[in-house]
Design a protein around this motif. Structure first.
Motif, PDB file in Angstrom:
ATOM      1  N   GLY A 163      15.266   6.103  -5.042  1.00  0.00           N
ATOM      2  CA  GLY A 163      14.076   6.938  -4.359  1.00  0.00           C
ATOM      3  C   GLY A 163      13.048   6.154  -3.818  1.00  0.00           C
ATOM      4  O   GLY A 163      13.253   4.957  -3.205  1.00  0.00           O
ATOM      5  N   LEU A 164      11.829   6.420  -3.800  1.00  0.00           N
ATOM      6  CA  LEU A 164      10.561   5.283  -3.382  1.00  0.00           C
ATOM      7  C   LEU A 164      10.447   4.325  -4.117  1.00  0.00           C
ATOM      8  O   LEU A 164      10.399   4.131  -5.101  1.00  0.00           O
ATOM      9  CB  LEU A 164       9.359   6.235  -3.532  1.00  0.00           C
ATOM     10  CG  LEU A 164       8.201   5.586  -3.157  1.00  0.00           C
ATOM     11  CD1 LEU A 164       8.001   5.322  -1.588  1.00  0.00           C
ATOM     12  CD2 LEU A 164       6.728   6.388  -3.451  1.00  0.00           C
ATOM     13  N   VAL A 165      10.721   3.201  -3.322  1.00  0.00           N
ATOM     14  CA  VAL A 165      10.250   1.754  -3.904  1.00  0.00           C
ATOM     15  C   VAL A 165       8.829   1.347  -3.582  1.00  0.00           C
ATOM     16  O   VAL A 165       8.399   1.279  -2.533  1.00  0.00           O
ATOM     17  CB  VAL A 165      11.396   0.847  -3.191  1.00  0.00           C
ATOM     18  CG1 VAL A 165      11.131  -0.520  -3.830  1.00  0.00           C
ATOM     19  CG2 VAL A 165      12.675   1.198  -3.711  1.00  0.00           C
ATOM     20  N   ALA A 166       8.163   1.078  -4.758  1.00  0.00           N
ATOM     21  CA  ALA A 166       6.699   0.929  -4.463  1.00  0.00           C
ATOM     22  C   ALA A 166       6.523  -0.637  -4.951  1.00  0.00           C
ATOM     23  O   ALA A 166       6.337  -0.905  -6.470  1.00  0.00           O
ATOM     24  CB  ALA A 166       5.824   1.864  -5.452  1.00  0.00           C
ATOM     25  N   TRP A 167       6.108  -1.541  -4.293  1.00  0.00           N
ATOM     26  CA  TRP A 167       6.013  -2.898  -4.632  1.00  0.00           C
ATOM     27  C   TRP A 167       4.626  -3.107  -5.233  1.00  0.00           C
ATOM     28  O   TRP A 167       3.642  -2.757  -4.166  1.00  0.00           O
ATOM     29  CB  TRP A 167       6.464  -3.860  -3.560  1.00  0.00           C
ATOM     30  CG  TRP A 167       7.947  -4.299  -3.520  1.00  0.00           C
ATOM     31  CD1 TRP A 167       8.801  -3.307  -2.802  1.00  0.00           C
ATOM     32  CD2 TRP A 167       8.687  -5.003  -4.421  1.00  0.00           C
ATOM     33  NE1 TRP A 167      10.306  -4.025  -2.998  1.00  0.00           N
ATOM     34  CE2 TRP A 167      10.148  -4.957  -4.004  1.00  0.00           C
ATOM     35  CE3 TRP A 167       8.314  -5.974  -5.304  1.00  0.00           C
ATOM     36  CZ2 TRP A 167      11.099  -5.571  -4.539  1.00  0.00           C
ATOM     37  CZ3 TRP A 167       9.333  -6.649  -5.928  1.00  0.00           C
ATOM     38  CH2 TRP A 167      10.522  -6.589  -5.602  1.00  0.00           C
TER      39      TRP A 167
END
Length: 286
Positions: A163-167
């Motif tokens: 899904g969404l990858v949030a660094w």
């Protein structure tokens, strides 16, 4: 960038050569299930779980750590955070050169991981949420800036099917991100349940109210996901002046309404993350 279809050659080409899961509970199991569905070769995966229960066809399951962990293995820590002080020493003793620790342990910092598993070549901290199983999740990620870029790239590629990858650039924000995205699905489920119960309270049958609440939240979320407008603007667009929706929004928008309740909820979850970090550090090490 569009994602390749599950099982395609493109989806499978960048998987780690060896993936070791130490623990395979609900979250780690959801991640692994998605990866396997997406094309991860099961013969590259070993799961360590005391029960020895099978995971999936082709995946090796062991009840204890292997005697030697091959070089460059990606080791996913999926056990309970409180177990880290017991698991770290034997894991450290078995690690091959270049192994990467990929931790989904709530409240455990990369500094703590490096202190108890210094043999690892790199330590990646991640926090997924349960919708990763369908590829609609959120994964918060952090690595120390000193970690080689290729480690970050591997973690990024590994998490994109989820899904969404949030660094996160500041690890101090990890508990806040976990409270929002990691814990958030549970709060949404509670809202769906509350919406259904409210529908029942105003006269609908329990069955119809439950179906309507679920479909309403699903439709609203899908609409928000593809809209160029912010959710607040979408809410205002539905609510005409003096209408039914506006009357209900006025209740939610009270000073003691939904916003402060959700803020208090996230603060409680965030603060629990700090408590879990102290537990994982062990007595006298927090």
């Amino acid at each position: 960038m569009a994602k390749p279809e599950p099982g395609s050659v493109t989806a499978a080409q960048n998987w780690p050569q060896a993936l070791l899961l130490v623990g395979c509970g609900n979250m780690a199991g959801a991640m692994l299930g998605r990866w396997l569905e997406y094309g991860l070769p099961p013969e590259r995966v070993t799961v360590v779980r005391p029960s020895g229960r099978p995971v999936a066809d082709g995946v090796t399951v062991m009840t204890t750590l292997p005697d030697v962990i091959a070089p460059d293995t990606l080791v996913l820590l999926g056990h309970k955070p409180q177990q880290l002080p017991d698991i770290a020493p034997p894991l450290e003793a078995r690690l091959g050169a270049g192994a990467t620790i990929f931790s989904i342990l709530a409240g455990v910092s990369t500094t703590q991981l490096a202190a108890v598993i210094p043999q690892a070549g790199a330590h990646v901290r991640a926090m997924p949420n349960m919708p990763v199983r369908s590829g609609h999740g959120v994964v918060s990620l952090f690595v120390d800036p000193s970690v080689p870029a290729h480690v970050r790239d591997v973690a990024d590629l590994l998490c994109r099917p989820l899904g969404l990858v949030a660094w996160l650039e500041d690890e101090a924000l990890f508990d806040a991100a976990t409270a929002l995205a990691g814990c958030g699905p549970a709060y949404v489920y509670r809202f769906i349940d509350a919406l259904a119960k409210a529908g029942e309270a105003v006269g609908l049958s329990a069955e119809i109210a439950a179906h309507m609440a679920l479909a309403t939240v699903e439709g609203a979320a899908l609409t928000a996901a593809v809209s160029k407008d912010a959710p607040g603007a979408l809410a205002d667009a539905v609510a005409s002046k003096g209408g039914m929706t506006r009357e209900g929004l006025d209740v939610l928008d009270r000073a003691d309404g939904l916003a402060p309740l959700i803020e208090a909820t996230l603060r409680a979850a965030r603060d629990r993350g700090a408590e879990l970090a102290r537990l994982a550090a062990g007595p006298g090490k927090a």
